[in-house]
Write a protein that holds these residues in place. Structure first.
Motif, PDB file in Angstrom:
ATOM      1  N   THR A  99       5.268  -1.814   5.349  1.00  0.00           N
ATOM      2  CA  THR A  99       6.380  -0.958   4.964  1.00  0.00           C
ATOM      3  C   THR A  99       6.377  -0.761   3.454  1.00  0.00           C
ATOM      4  O   THR A  99       5.760  -1.531   2.714  1.00  0.00           O
ATOM      5  N   LEU A 100       7.090   0.243   3.000  1.00  0.00           N
ATOM      6  CA  LEU A 100       7.152   0.512   1.561  1.00  0.00           C
ATOM      7  C   LEU A 100       7.903  -0.585   0.812  1.00  0.00           C
ATOM      8  O   LEU A 100       7.729  -0.714  -0.406  1.00  0.00           O
ATOM      9  N   ASP A 101       8.698  -1.372   1.508  1.00  0.00           N
ATOM     10  CA  ASP A 101       9.365  -2.500   0.851  1.00  0.00           C
ATOM     11  C   ASP A 101       8.354  -3.503   0.317  1.00  0.00           C
ATOM     12  O   ASP A 101       8.649  -4.244  -0.632  1.00  0.00           O
ATOM     13  N   GLU A 102       7.171  -3.547   0.910  1.00  0.00           N
ATOM     14  CA  GLU A 102       6.132  -4.495   0.518  1.00  0.00           C
ATOM     15  C   GLU A 102       5.183  -3.925  -0.533  1.00  0.00           C
ATOM     16  O   GLU A 102       4.260  -4.618  -0.970  1.00  0.00           O
ATOM     17  N   VAL A 103       5.389  -2.683  -0.928  1.00  0.00           N
ATOM     18  CA  VAL A 103       4.481  -1.997  -1.851  1.00  0.00           C
ATOM     19  C   VAL A 103       5.107  -1.953  -3.246  1.00  0.00           C
ATOM     20  O   VAL A 103       6.234  -1.467  -3.402  1.00  0.00           O
ATOM     21  N   PRO A 104       4.393  -2.444  -4.265  1.00  0.00           N
ATOM     22  CA  PRO A 104       4.929  -2.381  -5.629  1.00  0.00           C
ATOM     23  C   PRO A 104       5.088  -0.932  -6.092  1.00  0.00           C
ATOM     24  O   PRO A 104       4.546   0.006  -5.498  1.00  0.00           O
ATOM     25  N   ASP A 105       5.823  -0.757  -7.176  1.00  0.00           N
ATOM     26  CA  ASP A 105       5.981   0.569  -7.760  1.00  0.00           C
ATOM     27  C   ASP A 105       4.651   1.052  -8.348  1.00  0.00           C
ATOM     28  O   ASP A 105       3.769   0.265  -8.682  1.00  0.00           O
ATOM     29  N   GLY A 106       4.530   2.358  -8.478  1.00  0.00           N
ATOM     30  CA  GLY A 106       3.333   2.955  -9.052  1.00  0.00           C
ATOM     31  C   GLY A 106       3.583   4.412  -9.389  1.00  0.00           C
ATOM     32  O   GLY A 106       4.642   4.966  -9.075  1.00  0.00           O
ATOM     33  N   ASP A 107       2.584   5.028  -9.998  1.00  0.00           N
ATOM     34  CA  ASP A 107       2.709   6.447 -10.335  1.00  0.00           C
ATOM     35  C   ASP A 107       2.489   7.322  -9.108  1.00  0.00           C
ATOM     36  O   ASP A 107       3.207   8.302  -8.895  1.00  0.00           O
ATOM     37  N   ASP A 108       1.464   6.984  -8.318  1.00  0.00           N
ATOM     38  CA  ASP A 108       1.132   7.798  -7.159  1.00  0.00           C
ATOM     39  C   ASP A 108       0.875   6.908  -5.953  1.00  0.00           C
ATOM     40  O   ASP A 108       0.469   5.754  -6.085  1.00  0.00           O
ATOM     41  N   LEU A 109       1.126   7.463  -4.770  1.00  0.00           N
ATOM     42  CA  LEU A 109       0.977   6.748  -3.520  1.00  0.00           C
ATOM     43  C   LEU A 109      -0.082   7.449  -2.680  1.00  0.00           C
ATOM     44  O   LEU A 109       0.027   8.644  -2.398  1.00  0.00           O
ATOM     45  N   TRP A 110      -1.116   6.705  -2.295  1.00  0.00           N
ATOM     46  CA  TRP A 110      -2.196   7.224  -1.465  1.00  0.00           C
ATOM     47  C   TRP A 110      -2.025   6.669  -0.058  1.00  0.00           C
ATOM     48  O   TRP A 110      -2.033   5.454   0.137  1.00  0.00           O
ATOM     49  N   LEU A 111      -1.877   7.560   0.918  1.00  0.00           N
ATOM     50  CA  LEU A 111      -1.718   7.180   2.316  1.00  0.00           C
ATOM     51  C   LEU A 111      -2.987   7.600   3.049  1.00  0.00           C
ATOM     52  O   LEU A 111      -3.171   8.775   3.376  1.00  0.00           O
ATOM     53  N   LEU A 112      -3.890   6.652   3.286  1.00  0.00           N
ATOM     54  CA  LEU A 112      -5.196   6.946   3.869  1.00  0.00           C
ATOM     55  C   LEU A 112      -5.221   6.444   5.311  1.00  0.00           C
ATOM     56  O   LEU A 112      -5.053   5.249   5.568  1.00  0.00           O
ATOM     57  N   SER A 113      -5.448   7.359   6.256  1.00  0.00           N
ATOM     58  CA  SER A 113      -5.371   6.995   7.668  1.00  0.00           C
ATOM     59  C   SER A 113      -6.524   7.594   8.451  1.00  0.00           C
ATOM     60  O   SER A 113      -7.131   8.598   8.049  1.00  0.00           O
ATOM     61  N   THR A 114      -6.816   6.978   9.596  1.00  0.00           N
ATOM     62  CA  THR A 114      -7.713   7.569  10.576  1.00  0.00           C
ATOM     63  C   THR A 114      -7.016   7.565  11.925  1.00  0.00           C
ATOM     64  O   THR A 114      -6.228   6.673  12.237  1.00  0.00           O
ATOM     65  N   GLY A 115      -7.300   8.584  12.738  1.00  0.00           N
ATOM     66  CA  GLY A 115      -6.761   8.663  14.086  1.00  0.00           C
ATOM     67  C   GLY A 115      -5.259   8.548  14.135  1.00  0.00           C
ATOM     68  O   GLY A 115      -4.526   9.142  13.329  1.00  0.00           O
ATOM     69  N   THR A 116      -4.769   7.743  15.075  1.00  0.00           N
ATOM     70  CA  THR A 116      -3.320   7.576  15.231  1.00  0.00           C
ATOM     71  C   THR A 116      -2.722   6.690  14.154  1.00  0.00           C
ATOM     72  O   THR A 116      -1.505   6.479  14.135  1.00  0.00           O
ATOM     73  N   GLY A 117      -3.564   6.185  13.240  1.00  0.00           N
ATOM     74  CA  GLY A 117      -3.061   5.424  12.099  1.00  0.00           C
ATOM     75  C   GLY A 117      -2.181   6.230  11.170  1.00  0.00           C
ATOM     76  O   GLY A 117      -1.523   5.667  10.279  1.00  0.00           O
ATOM     77  N   ILE A 118      -2.115   7.540  11.364  1.00  0.00           N
ATOM     78  CA  ILE A 118      -1.214   8.358  10.550  1.00  0.00           C
ATOM     79  C   ILE A 118       0.245   8.137  10.953  1.00  0.00           C
ATOM     80  O   ILE A 118       1.167   8.441  10.183  1.00  0.00           O
ATOM     81  N   GLY A 119       0.480   7.564  12.132  1.00  0.00           N
ATOM     82  CA  GLY A 119       1.840   7.423  12.644  1.00  0.00           C
ATOM     83  C   GLY A 119       2.818   6.753  11.704  1.00  0.00           C
ATOM     84  O   GLY A 119       3.889   7.310  11.414  1.00  0.00           O
ATOM     85  N   PRO A 120       2.531   5.544  11.201  1.00  0.00           N
ATOM     86  CA  PRO A 120       3.497   4.906  10.300  1.00  0.00           C
ATOM     87  C   PRO A 120       3.720   5.679   9.014  1.00  0.00           C
ATOM     88  O   PRO A 120       4.809   5.631   8.441  1.00  0.00           O
ATOM     89  N   PHE A 121       2.718   6.423   8.550  1.00  0.00           N
ATOM     90  CA  PHE A 121       2.901   7.231   7.340  1.00  0.00           C
ATOM     91  C   PHE A 121       3.870   8.378   7.601  1.00  0.00           C
ATOM     92  O   PHE A 121       4.676   8.742   6.739  1.00  0.00           O
ATOM     93  N   LEU A 122       3.804   8.957   8.793  1.00  0.00           N
ATOM     94  CA  LEU A 122       4.759  10.011   9.141  1.00  0.00           C
ATOM     95  C   LEU A 122       6.176   9.455   9.137  1.00  0.00           C
ATOM     96  O   LEU A 122       7.112  10.098   8.648  1.00  0.00           O
TER      97      LEU A 122
END
Length: 246
Positions: A99-122
């Motif tokens: 989850t984004l709660d576990e991700v530190p702050d940054g300038d840009d966010l890269w969401l890299l997925s394959t197949g149904t791995g795009i689901g949590p990013f959506l």
């Protein structure tokens, strides 16, 4: 303790022969964008359930799962056959730390997925959190064939809503289509072609989330480490957060 709630199918939308979205209505339950639950048919025991991330927004009336149909699988063929009005069971509470709660702050966010791995990013993009925290969001989706590039209407809606903030790059490895890259994501990262396509440079101020094929994730983590982006953990915050999808 694991509990079950019952949900009713309202739509089983087929994107392709191998990917479908199961949309259900259930009693309200809490989850964070990026988490998963286990689902199965009524009467199934815990061993007969499978974990699927939620692709919808927390609190949405309809809960959305994007699922790969695995020939010979124990659960996905059964889910693929469901029709509106059929029931499934969903475990509670939701699980996972992707989850984004576990991700530190940054300038840009890269969401890299394959197949149904795009689901949590959506699910994450349905919330306000990524748009508020990051100046730019790069959504990358790798598939074998173009028909597996799911949720195009929703992605285009976000692009219209956040034209200066969201960049989307499809990757299709077995077909050539306009606007899509054709090499695998790790190779695109290593060569710099992905950064060029998105007109954004990875830096130590970038945050990267990886979801999907375990081989893609392990290879990307090595490429990113070579670029100075280290694994993110609670004990040692870094740049790269990942979740394998099987």
């Amino acid at each position: 303790m694991v509990q079950f709630i019952s949900a009713k199918v309202v739509e089983n939308y087929r994107w392709s022969e191998s990917v479908f979205s199961l949309r259900v209505i259930a009693e309200p339950f809490d989850f964070k964008a990026g988490q998963f639950v286990r689902i199965g048919l009524p009467g199934a025991d815990l061993k007969s359930l499978r974990a699927y991330s939620l692709a919808s927004a927390p609190g949405a009336t309809v809960t959305d799962f994007v699922i790969a149909h695995v020939d010979g699988g124990m659960v996905s063929p059964q889910l693929n056959a469901l029709k509106p009005g059929d029931s499934i069971n969903i475990t509670q509470p939701a699980s996972g730390f992707f989850t984004l709660d576990e991700v530190p702050d940054g300038d840009d966010l890269w969401l890299l997925s394959t197949g149904t791995g795009i689901g949590p990013f959506l699910s994450m993009l349905h919330t306000e959190k990524p748009w508020q925290r990051f100046k730019q969001i790069n959504l990358v989706h790798g598939v074998r064939v173009a028909e597996d590039l799911v949720y195009q209407d929703q992605i285009q809606q976000w692009q219209r809503q956040y034209p200066e903030q969201l960049r989307y790059q499809p990757v299709v490895t077995r077909e050539t289509i306009p606007g899509a890259l054709t090499e695998r994501i790790p190779q695109l990262l290593e060569s710099g072609a992905l950064e060029a396509a998105l007109a954004t440079q990875l830096s130590i101020n970038s945050q990267v989330m990886l979801c999907g094929n375990p081989d893609m994730i392990s290879e990307c983590r090595q490429v990113l480490a070579d670029k100075g982006l280290q694994k993110n953990t609670r004990r040692k915050p870094g740049n790269v957060t990942s979740e394998n999808y099987w």
